[in-house]
Structures are given as C-alpha cells and as structure tokens.
Design a protein around this motif. Sequence first.
Motif, short mmCIF file in Angstrom:
data_model
loop_
_atom_site.label_atom_id
_atom_site.label_comp_id
_atom_site.label_asym_id
_atom_site.label_seq_id
_atom_site.Cartn_x
_atom_site.Cartn_y
_atom_site.Cartn_z
N PHE A 10 -59.28 -13.69 -9.42
CA PHE A 10 -59.36 -13.30 -8.02
C PHE A 10 -60.49 -12.29 -7.82
O PHE A 10 -60.95 -11.67 -8.78
CB PHE A 10 -58.04 -12.68 -7.56
CG PHE A 10 -56.84 -13.47 -7.99
CD1 PHE A 10 -56.49 -14.64 -7.32
CD2 PHE A 10 -56.07 -13.08 -9.07
CE1 PHE A 10 -55.40 -15.39 -7.73
CE2 PHE A 10 -54.97 -13.82 -9.49
CZ PHE A 10 -54.64 -14.98 -8.81
N ASN A 11 -60.88 -12.10 -6.59
CA ASN A 11 -61.88 -11.08 -6.28
C ASN A 11 -61.18 -9.73 -6.18
O ASN A 11 -61.01 -9.15 -5.10
CB ASN A 11 -62.60 -11.42 -4.97
CG ASN A 11 -63.75 -10.47 -4.69
OD1 ASN A 11 -64.13 -9.66 -5.55
ND2 ASN A 11 -64.32 -10.55 -3.51
N GLY A 12 -60.75 -9.26 -7.32
CA GLY A 12 -60.00 -8.01 -7.37
C GLY A 12 -59.80 -7.58 -8.81
O GLY A 12 -60.22 -8.27 -9.75
N ARG A 13 -59.15 -6.46 -8.99
CA ARG A 13 -58.99 -5.91 -10.33
C ARG A 13 -58.06 -6.72 -11.21
O ARG A 13 -58.49 -7.56 -11.99
CB ARG A 13 -58.50 -4.45 -10.24
CG ARG A 13 -59.56 -3.49 -9.72
CD ARG A 13 -59.03 -2.07 -9.74
NE ARG A 13 -59.99 -1.12 -9.18
CZ ARG A 13 -59.75 0.17 -9.01
NH1 ARG A 13 -58.59 0.68 -9.38
NH2 ARG A 13 -60.68 0.96 -8.49
N GLY A 14 -56.78 -6.45 -11.13
CA GLY A 14 -55.82 -7.14 -11.96
C GLY A 14 -56.16 -7.04 -13.43
O GLY A 14 -56.78 -6.09 -13.90
N LYS A 15 -55.75 -8.06 -14.18
CA LYS A 15 -55.97 -8.05 -15.63
C LYS A 15 -57.42 -8.35 -16.00
O LYS A 15 -57.81 -8.12 -17.15
CB LYS A 15 -55.04 -9.05 -16.30
CG LYS A 15 -53.57 -8.63 -16.25
CD LYS A 15 -52.70 -9.52 -17.09
CE LYS A 15 -51.26 -9.01 -17.15
NZ LYS A 15 -50.40 -9.84 -18.02
N PHE A 193 -72.25 0.62 -13.50
CA PHE A 193 -71.03 -0.08 -13.08
C PHE A 193 -70.22 0.74 -12.08
O PHE A 193 -69.48 0.19 -11.25
CB PHE A 193 -70.19 -0.39 -14.32
CG PHE A 193 -69.05 -1.34 -14.10
CD1 PHE A 193 -69.27 -2.65 -13.68
CD2 PHE A 193 -67.74 -0.94 -14.35
CE1 PHE A 193 -68.21 -3.53 -13.51
CE2 PHE A 193 -66.68 -1.82 -14.18
CZ PHE A 193 -66.92 -3.12 -13.76
N LEU A 194 -70.35 2.05 -12.16
CA LEU A 194 -69.61 2.94 -11.27
C LEU A 194 -70.30 3.14 -9.92
O LEU A 194 -69.72 3.77 -9.03
CB LEU A 194 -69.40 4.30 -11.94
CG LEU A 194 -68.41 4.30 -13.11
CD1 LEU A 194 -68.51 5.62 -13.89
CD2 LEU A 194 -66.99 4.08 -12.62
N ARG A 200 -67.73 -3.86 -10.27
CA ARG A 200 -66.44 -3.18 -10.35
C ARG A 200 -65.68 -3.41 -9.04
O ARG A 200 -66.27 -3.37 -7.95
CB ARG A 200 -66.64 -1.68 -10.56
CG ARG A 200 -65.33 -0.93 -10.76
CD ARG A 200 -65.53 0.58 -10.78
NE ARG A 200 -64.29 1.27 -11.02
CZ ARG A 200 -64.00 2.50 -10.59
NH1 ARG A 200 -64.91 3.17 -9.89
NH2 ARG A 200 -62.83 3.05 -10.86
N LYS A 201 -64.39 -3.66 -9.15
CA LYS A 201 -63.59 -3.98 -7.98
C LYS A 201 -62.90 -2.73 -7.44
O LYS A 201 -62.53 -1.83 -8.20
CB LYS A 201 -62.55 -5.05 -8.30
CG LYS A 201 -63.13 -6.30 -8.95
CD LYS A 201 -64.25 -6.92 -8.15
CE LYS A 201 -64.83 -8.12 -8.86
NZ LYS A 201 -66.09 -8.59 -8.24
N PRO A 202 -62.70 -2.69 -6.12
CA PRO A 202 -61.99 -1.56 -5.52
C PRO A 202 -60.48 -1.67 -5.76
O PRO A 202 -59.99 -2.68 -6.28
CB PRO A 202 -62.31 -1.72 -4.03
CG PRO A 202 -62.47 -3.20 -3.85
CD PRO A 202 -63.13 -3.68 -5.12
N GLN A 203 -59.76 -0.64 -5.37
CA GLN A 203 -58.31 -0.69 -5.47
C GLN A 203 -57.79 -1.87 -4.65
O GLN A 203 -58.31 -2.17 -3.58
CB GLN A 203 -57.69 0.61 -4.94
CG GLN A 203 -57.98 1.83 -5.77
CD GLN A 203 -57.14 3.01 -5.34
OE1 GLN A 203 -55.92 3.02 -5.50
NE2 GLN A 203 -57.78 4.04 -4.79
#
Length: 223
Positions: A10-15, A193-194, A200-203
């Motif tokens: 997904f377009n997000g953090r997760g694993k 990356f920061l 890097r994905k947001p919360q």
Amino acid sequence: MAEKVVLHYFNGRGKMETIRWLLTLADVEFDECYLSTNEEYKKLLGDGALMFQQVPMVEIDGMKLVQTKAILNYIAEKYHLLGDNIVDRVKINMYAEGLMDLMEMIMILPFSKDVKPKLENIETKAKERYLPVFEKALAGPIYLVGGKKSLADVELLECTLMLEEKFPGILADFPNVKSFQGRMTQICSIKKFLQPGSKRKPQPDEAYVKTVLEVFNTKLPQL
C-alpha cells in the motif's frame, strides 16, 4: 545492469516501511507498485506472486519474496548488514525481532477502536522493556553489534522516530539512544530519506486504513 527492486504494498508504512528503511541504508534504489483495489490484489494472487496470499512482496534478483522477516534478512545479508559471523547475526536478529514487536504494536493503532489504553501500554513497554535494552547496549559502542551498521540499527532508528511521533520527549531518559539516533540521521542516504518528498511514508491516516480494507475487501477489525 540488475533490474531495480520493486516493492508491492500500500502507499503507506505498515510492514513495508522497515524494508524501505533498510534499502535506503544499503543505498539501493527501488520502485513501488501500490495496491489500491481488491482487483489489483486478486491479480497478484492469480499470478502466483503471493506465496501465503499476503503482502509485503518484494521483487529482487529475479525472485518474488514474501514474509517481512525473510525479506529483511535477505536484503541485510546481501548488503552486508547482518553481521560478520553467526554470533553477530543472532544478536542482530534478537534486537531486530524485539524492535519489530514494539513497532507492530504501533502499526495496528490505526485499525483499533480504543487507542488510549493501547498507547499507554506501548509507552510503558517502551520505557520499561525495550528502550533500557538499547540504552545499555549503546553505552560506548557506536552501533549495536560488531562496530558496524546493521539491520538492527536501522530498525532502532525507525522505532525511535515512531515512538517520538506518539510520545514527544520519550527519549529524554535514554541519552545513549538519543545520541545514536542523531548519528544515524546524519548518514547521507538516511538524511535524504528524512527529507520531504522522499519515499518515506507519513503516519497512517483514515485514507490509508480505508485503502487497506478495500484491498482486502474486509471491515475494520475489533482490535
């Protein structure tokens, strides 16, 4: 030239986020294919790309790798971020597994109904169970194991940043960990990356949760 690494998630953090962090530390460029519909997920299933019908899935070296720990260990070993010997490797894996246990508690928060007691539990465990381990381990050494960067180091950086998002000031009583975090963020690839605009994905937000539920064609679990 080797094909670029491709991440399916997904377009997000997760694993997947730890995998992004590790590839960044290894200076490996990667592309991403974002899942946004149930049809896209079914296509991966139909293509036989998901061994256990789960993501993350990473295309690398002609393989389609699944299972987060297996993916991380492959990348870490390939790019010399898993120690120089069997003793170093087991230490790195112990640290990494502990950190993942803590981060997974944070990962499930967006899918939870009542987050307040869960946040309190996370903060307590971070302060009493996890951070003291790393504060002691970093009393002198620059990195956690063998005097060189490893999977465990990048996971600790990711985890401390996640904790500070939820609990500002949580590292105040852990100066060694805070100093370590500062050193890691000065590594060129991580520093980039920061920055805004990186991979890097947001919360995770409500849109992320909605997408995950739609992809798996399920409802919000009672966590």
